[in-house]
Design a protein around this motif. Structure first.
Motif, mmCIF file in Angstrom:
data_model
loop_
_atom_site.group_PDB
_atom_site.id
_atom_site.type_symbol
_atom_site.label_atom_id
_atom_site.label_comp_id
_atom_site.label_asym_id
_atom_site.label_seq_id
_atom_site.Cartn_x
_atom_site.Cartn_y
_atom_site.Cartn_z
ATOM 1 N N ALA A 10 0.841 -1.195 0.000
ATOM 2 C CA ALA A 10 0.000 0.000 0.000
ATOM 3 C C ALA A 10 0.877 1.245 0.000
ATOM 4 O O ALA A 10 2.059 1.195 0.367
ATOM 5 C CB ALA A 10 -0.921 0.006 1.217
ATOM 6 N N ALA A 11 0.283 2.352 -0.418
ATOM 7 C CA ALA A 11 0.992 3.632 -0.466
ATOM 8 C C ALA A 11 0.120 4.728 0.120
ATOM 9 O O ALA A 11 -1.090 4.770 -0.120
ATOM 10 C CB ALA A 11 1.374 3.979 -1.907
ATOM 11 N N THR A 12 0.736 5.601 0.883
ATOM 12 C CA THR A 12 0.050 6.696 1.562
ATOM 13 C C THR A 12 0.791 7.997 1.291
ATOM 14 O O THR A 12 2.025 8.004 1.213
ATOM 15 C CB THR A 12 -0.004 6.426 3.084
ATOM 16 O OG1 THR A 12 -0.806 5.277 3.332
ATOM 17 C CG2 THR A 12 -0.577 7.594 3.839
ATOM 18 N N VAL A 13 0.040 9.090 1.156
ATOM 19 C CA VAL A 13 0.648 10.389 0.849
ATOM 20 C C VAL A 13 0.354 11.386 1.961
ATOM 21 O O VAL A 13 -0.804 11.608 2.316
ATOM 22 C CB VAL A 13 0.133 10.957 -0.486
ATOM 23 C CG1 VAL A 13 0.909 12.228 -0.837
ATOM 24 C CG2 VAL A 13 0.284 9.942 -1.602
ATOM 25 N N ILE A 14 1.415 11.984 2.489
ATOM 26 C CA ILE A 14 1.291 13.050 3.487
ATOM 27 C C ILE A 14 1.612 14.358 2.773
ATOM 28 O O ILE A 14 2.762 14.600 2.386
ATOM 29 C CB ILE A 14 2.272 12.839 4.652
ATOM 30 C CG1 ILE A 14 2.103 11.442 5.250
ATOM 31 C CG2 ILE A 14 2.092 13.911 5.718
ATOM 32 C CD1 ILE A 14 3.330 10.935 5.955
#
Length: 230
Positions: A10-14
């Motif tokens: 999975a990938a998450t963006v801050i």
């Protein structure tokens, strides 16, 4: 007993805004009936889709970050994970990380992105955190967290009209106030890391990695490996 729940990449963006004055991050609330982290405030992100491997990036992830994200995994993840991150940010917020350009043959879930006149670009992303969901959860992810300065977003930072409504109450939350919201534990840990990095635009010296692949939790630091240069 060993947890048989599959662990998905999975990938998450801050997205960090006003980092030099009053730093704020973009977060939204998951629905109360969501299977994973219901009612929690989270960053935009989600699981890798099979099609992410085929997405052409106008510019790749910087070599330093690519080396760290590839530590212990297949090198192609340095392209797949940023593509997933850019897609998730677009789907859940309507914000675009890309370079102006024509994109012929864009997949269905990228049509709006392409019609806006952009090609996805990973050049502004920094890989800053990795964490695997502990055993016993209904869904488990090997999540990579990317930090990007809001100034790199190509469209209106306050217009979330093109989002898929998976996240509710999208808003820019000051780091000084974010603890007032209902947050997953790992999000609290990541936010502490971001608060320390808000004043420093350079990539971290090494990337924290909370590994919960087995019953025993371990903490590691990812220093990366050299990536081939074009």
């Amino acid at each position: 007993m060993t947890d048989k729940t599959a662990i998905r990449d999975a990938a998450t963006v801050i997205v960090l805004r006003d980092r030099a004055t009053t730093p704020r991050v973009l977060m939204g609330q998951r629905g109360s009936k969501a299977a994973f982290m219901p009612s929690m405030f989270v960053f935009p992100g989600g699981a890798v889709d099979p099609g992410d491997a085929e997405i052409p990036l106008a510019a790749p992830l910087p070599a330093l970050c690519a080396g760290r994200i590839s530590e212990g995994v297949a090198p192609e993840m340095a392209q797949i994970l940023p593509a997933a991150a850019i897609r998730e940010l677009w789907e859940e917020t309507g914000l675009i990380l890309g370079q102006p350009g024509t994109w012929d043959g864009a997949p269905d879930d990228w049509q709006g992105f392409a019609q806006a006149g952009f090609q996805p670009s990973a050049s502004a992303l920094q890989f800053v955190f990795r964490a695997i969901t502990p055993p016993g959860r209904p869904r488990r992810f090997d999540a990579r967290f990317f930090l990007v300065d809001a100034g790199e977003v190509a469209n209106d930072l306050d217009d979330f009209g093109d989002n898929d409504e998976e996240l509710e109450h999208l808003q820019w939350i000051p780091l000084s106030e974010v603890r007032q919201f209902k947050l997953p534990f790992i999000t609290q840990v990541v936010l502490a890391e971001i608060a320390q990095r808000a004043a420093d635009p350079s990539p971290p010296a090494s990337v924290p990695f909370f590994s919960n692949r087995d019953e025993e939790q371990t903490f590691q630091r990812l220093h990366g490996r050299p990536m081939p240069q074009d």
